[in-house]
Scaffold this motif. Structure first.
Motif, PDB file in Angstrom:
ATOM      1  N   LEU A   2     -21.890 -41.607 -37.964  1.00 23.30           N
ATOM      2  CA  LEU A   2     -21.480 -42.314 -36.751  1.00 23.30           C
ATOM      3  C   LEU A   2     -20.309 -41.614 -36.084  1.00 23.30           C
ATOM      4  O   LEU A   2     -20.272 -41.490 -34.846  1.00 23.30           O
ATOM      5  CB  LEU A   2     -21.116 -43.763 -37.078  1.00 23.30           C
ATOM      6  N   ASN A   3     -19.350 -41.149 -36.868  1.00 27.41           N
ATOM      7  CA  ASN A   3     -18.195 -40.459 -36.296  1.00 27.41           C
ATOM      8  C   ASN A   3     -18.597 -39.199 -35.541  1.00 27.41           C
ATOM      9  O   ASN A   3     -17.984 -38.846 -34.533  1.00 27.41           O
ATOM     10  CB  ASN A   3     -17.195 -40.111 -37.407  1.00 27.41           C
ATOM     11  N   SER A   4     -19.629 -38.527 -36.026  1.00 26.95           N
ATOM     12  CA  SER A   4     -20.085 -37.314 -35.331  1.00 26.95           C
ATOM     13  C   SER A   4     -20.701 -37.660 -33.978  1.00 26.95           C
ATOM     14  O   SER A   4     -20.585 -36.892 -33.021  1.00 26.95           O
ATOM     15  CB  SER A   4     -21.107 -36.573 -36.205  1.00 26.95           C
ATOM     16  N   TYR A   5     -21.336 -38.826 -33.872  1.00 31.60           N
ATOM     17  CA  TYR A   5     -21.893 -39.261 -32.596  1.00 31.60           C
ATOM     18  C   TYR A   5     -20.791 -39.745 -31.653  1.00 31.60           C
ATOM     19  O   TYR A   5     -20.860 -39.523 -30.438  1.00 31.60           O
ATOM     20  CB  TYR A   5     -22.910 -40.380 -32.808  1.00 31.60           C
ATOM     21  N   LEU A   6     -19.787 -40.411 -32.197  1.00 33.09           N
ATOM     22  CA  LEU A   6     -18.672 -40.886 -31.373  1.00 33.09           C
ATOM     23  C   LEU A   6     -17.883 -39.733 -30.760  1.00 33.09           C
ATOM     24  O   LEU A   6     -17.348 -39.854 -29.663  1.00 33.09           O
ATOM     25  CB  LEU A   6     -17.741 -41.759 -32.210  1.00 33.09           C
ATOM     26  N   LYS A   7     -17.837 -38.623 -31.482  1.00 39.06           N
ATOM     27  CA  LYS A   7     -17.033 -37.481 -31.037  1.00 39.06           C
ATOM     28  C   LYS A   7     -17.902 -36.264 -30.734  1.00 39.06           C
ATOM     29  O   LYS A   7     -17.468 -35.122 -30.879  1.00 39.06           O
ATOM     30  CB  LYS A   7     -15.993 -37.149 -32.110  1.00 39.06           C
ATOM     31  N   ALA A   8     -19.120 -36.535 -30.313  1.00 38.27           N
ATOM     32  CA  ALA A   8     -20.058 -35.448 -30.022  1.00 38.27           C
ATOM     33  C   ALA A   8     -19.655 -34.693 -28.761  1.00 38.27           C
ATOM     34  O   ALA A   8     -18.906 -35.190 -27.913  1.00 38.27           O
ATOM     35  CB  ALA A   8     -21.471 -36.016 -29.860  1.00 38.27           C
ATOM     36  N   THR A   9     -20.162 -33.478 -28.655  1.00 40.60           N
ATOM     37  CA  THR A   9     -19.940 -32.651 -27.471  1.00 40.60           C
ATOM     38  C   THR A   9     -21.292 -32.202 -26.926  1.00 40.60           C
ATOM     39  O   THR A   9     -22.057 -31.556 -27.646  1.00 40.60           O
ATOM     40  CB  THR A   9     -19.091 -31.415 -27.806  1.00 40.60           C
ATOM     41  N   PRO A  10     -21.625 -32.509 -25.657  1.00 46.05           N
ATOM     42  CA  PRO A  10     -20.856 -33.341 -24.712  1.00 46.05           C
ATOM     43  C   PRO A  10     -20.826 -34.801 -25.175  1.00 46.05           C
ATOM     44  O   PRO A  10     -21.707 -35.226 -25.916  1.00 46.05           O
ATOM     45  CB  PRO A  10     -21.631 -33.186 -23.395  1.00 46.05           C
ATOM     46  N   LEU A  28     -10.774 -48.814 -33.149  1.00 46.56           N
ATOM     47  CA  LEU A  28     -11.735 -47.753 -32.865  1.00 46.56           C
ATOM     48  C   LEU A  28     -11.434 -47.099 -31.519  1.00 46.56           C
ATOM     49  O   LEU A  28     -11.512 -45.871 -31.382  1.00 46.56           O
ATOM     50  CB  LEU A  28     -13.154 -48.318 -32.876  1.00 46.56           C
ATOM     51  N   VAL A  29     -11.078 -47.900 -30.523  1.00 49.78           N
ATOM     52  CA  VAL A  29     -10.703 -47.353 -29.213  1.00 49.78           C
ATOM     53  C   VAL A  29      -9.468 -46.476 -29.354  1.00 49.78           C
ATOM     54  O   VAL A  29      -9.365 -45.415 -28.722  1.00 49.78           O
ATOM     55  CB  VAL A  29     -10.446 -48.495 -28.205  1.00 49.78           C
ATOM     56  N   TYR A  30      -8.538 -46.895 -30.195  1.00 50.90           N
ATOM     57  CA  TYR A  30      -7.335 -46.100 -30.454  1.00 50.90           C
ATOM     58  C   TYR A  30      -7.721 -44.731 -31.025  1.00 50.90           C
ATOM     59  O   TYR A  30      -7.177 -43.702 -30.630  1.00 50.90           O
ATOM     60  CB  TYR A  30      -6.437 -46.860 -31.432  1.00 50.90           C
ATOM     61  N   ASN A  31      -8.679 -44.707 -31.959  1.00 49.25           N
ATOM     62  CA  ASN A  31      -9.145 -43.452 -32.545  1.00 49.25           C
ATOM     63  C   ASN A  31      -9.807 -42.559 -31.512  1.00 49.25           C
ATOM     64  O   ASN A  31      -9.579 -41.342 -31.483  1.00 49.25           O
ATOM     65  CB  ASN A  31     -10.129 -43.758 -33.674  1.00 49.25           C
ATOM     66  N   LEU A  32     -10.647 -43.147 -30.671  1.00 46.29           N
ATOM     67  CA  LEU A  32     -11.325 -42.369 -29.641  1.00 46.29           C
ATOM     68  C   LEU A  32     -10.338 -41.798 -28.630  1.00 46.29           C
ATOM     69  O   LEU A  32     -10.503 -40.678 -28.147  1.00 46.29           O
ATOM     70  CB  LEU A  32     -12.364 -43.238 -28.933  1.00 46.29           C
ATOM     71  N   ASN A  33      -9.315 -42.575 -28.311  1.00 47.49           N
ATOM     72  CA  ASN A  33      -8.294 -42.088 -27.390  1.00 47.49           C
ATOM     73  C   ASN A  33      -7.562 -40.880 -27.980  1.00 47.49           C
ATOM     74  O   ASN A  33      -7.306 -39.892 -27.278  1.00 47.49           O
ATOM     75  CB  ASN A  33      -7.298 -43.201 -27.088  1.00 47.49           C
ATOM     76  N   GLU A  34      -7.236 -40.946 -29.273  1.00 48.73           N
ATOM     77  CA  GLU A  34      -6.588 -39.808 -29.928  1.00 48.73           C
ATOM     78  C   GLU A  34      -7.473 -38.561 -29.865  1.00 48.73           C
ATOM     79  O   GLU A  34      -6.985 -37.448 -29.637  1.00 48.73           O
ATOM     80  CB  GLU A  34      -6.279 -40.146 -31.388  1.00 48.73           C
ATOM     81  N   HIS A  35      -8.765 -38.762 -30.082  1.00 44.86           N
ATOM     82  CA  HIS A  35      -9.708 -37.645 -30.032  1.00 44.86           C
ATOM     83  C   HIS A  35      -9.721 -36.993 -28.646  1.00 44.86           C
ATOM     84  O   HIS A  35      -9.675 -35.756 -28.527  1.00 44.86           O
ATOM     85  CB  HIS A  35     -11.107 -38.149 -30.394  1.00 44.86           C
ATOM     86  N   HIS A  36      -9.768 -37.816 -27.597  1.00 43.94           N
ATOM     87  CA  HIS A  36      -9.810 -37.267 -26.237  1.00 43.94           C
ATOM     88  C   HIS A  36      -8.473 -36.642 -25.831  1.00 43.94           C
ATOM     89  O   HIS A  36      -8.450 -35.674 -25.065  1.00 43.94           O
ATOM     90  CB  HIS A  36     -10.205 -38.359 -25.247  1.00 43.94           C
ATOM     91  N   GLN A  37      -7.376 -37.181 -26.339  1.00 43.41           N
ATOM     92  CA  GLN A  37      -6.067 -36.590 -26.034  1.00 43.41           C
ATOM     93  C   GLN A  37      -5.949 -35.186 -26.621  1.00 43.41           C
ATOM     94  O   GLN A  37      -5.379 -34.287 -25.999  1.00 43.41           O
ATOM     95  CB  GLN A  37      -4.945 -37.484 -26.584  1.00 43.41           C
TER      96      GLN A  37
END
Length: 269
Positions: A2-10, A28-37
């Motif tokens: 699941l994490n690979s899909y959440l942080k997939a490229t594109p 989870l939103v906090y984690n995704l925000n860190e990834h995009h930052q």
């Protein structure tokens, strides 16, 4: 997985997080925000939730742009759509907090039309992350089902058994559904793929569990000591391994009839 899909490229264009009071989607939103930052993506938060903790308040120190639509009641859906289209630039991520409040403000149909039009206009590198509070919906299953149809990645928490059920739609149209174990460990969202047990192994395991001893209130089986004592016991009517003069000697009585004549001969039949 699941994490690979959440942080997939594109990135997946439309992520729908179905949360509840027992398991909120904020970590989870906090984690995704860190990834995009870390990727230097531009994160923007559209706030429609005014009575509870706002994501924008939690992420104030994380270099995000916040648009609080709760401060004015005169904002129309067209104004919101124009703001969306303006801010949905290259490598931009928009967080909607929360989708339930947007539905309450402008209706379910209008909200779906807005999301559908945005998804069609989105390009690679752009992403919309939404939170849907299941507890606040009257027809939660029907609403969630339609929004999951729009989403390219939708997930639902089940905190009772620490499972997350998600559906991921790949670019070429293939749909992937999975259930994984999850936990939040030191602020990180950790998932684990559940191993599927072989059917034949499961059947044999169940068969072995059905023991006669489990079906009775008294002892049926033999212990190792019982089996050893049984094996060491020599029965007098069985042949022995070693030759011996010992044995059972039977002397026939006069009345015994051990010949091969007809046993009913004395009856004159």
């Amino acid at each position: 997985m699941l994490n690979s899909y959440l942080k997939a490229t594109p990135p997946s264009k439309f992520i729908l997080i179905n949360d509840c009071l027992q398991e909120k989607g904020l970590p989870l939103v906090y984690n995704l925000n860190e990834h995009h930052q870390k990727l230097n993506n531009k994160v923007k938060c559209f706030v429609f939730e005014g009575n509870f903790t706002k994501i924008s308040d939690v992420l104030t120190s994380h270099n995000i742009i916040s648009y609080d639509f709760t401060k004015s009641k005169e904002i129309t859906l067209d104004d919101i759509k124009k703001t969306f289209e303006k801010e949905l630039t290259h490598d931009s991520v928009i967080i909607i907090d929360s989708l339930v409040h947007l539905i309450y403000l402008y209706g379910f149909d209008e909200t779906c039309k807005l999301l559908n039009s945005l998804i069609r206009e989105m390009k690679d590198g752009q992403q919309i992350i939404t939170i849907l509070h299941i507890d606040l919906l009257k027809n939660s299953k029907k609403t969630a089902k339609y929004l999951e149809h729009l989403a390219t990645l939708s997930l639902t928490f089940d905190p009772r058994i620490s499972r997350v059920n998600y559906t991921y739609k790949k670019i070429r149209g293939r749909v992937f559904k999975q259930i994984e174990a999850y936990k939040f460990e030191q602020g990180q969202f950790v998932t684990e793929v559940l191993k599927k047990q072989d059917v034949q192994e499961l059947i044999l395991e169940k068969i072995n569990e059905v023991s006669p001893e489990n079906l009775s209130t008294f002892k049926i089986g033999l212990s190792e000591a019982d089996k050893k004592a049984r094996d060491e016991l020599t029965l007098p009517y069985l042949p022995k391994d070693s030759e011996s003069a010992e044995g059972i000697i039977y002397n026939f009585d006069d009345e015994d009839d051990w010949d091969e004549e007809d046993p009913d001969d004395d009856l004159d039949l």
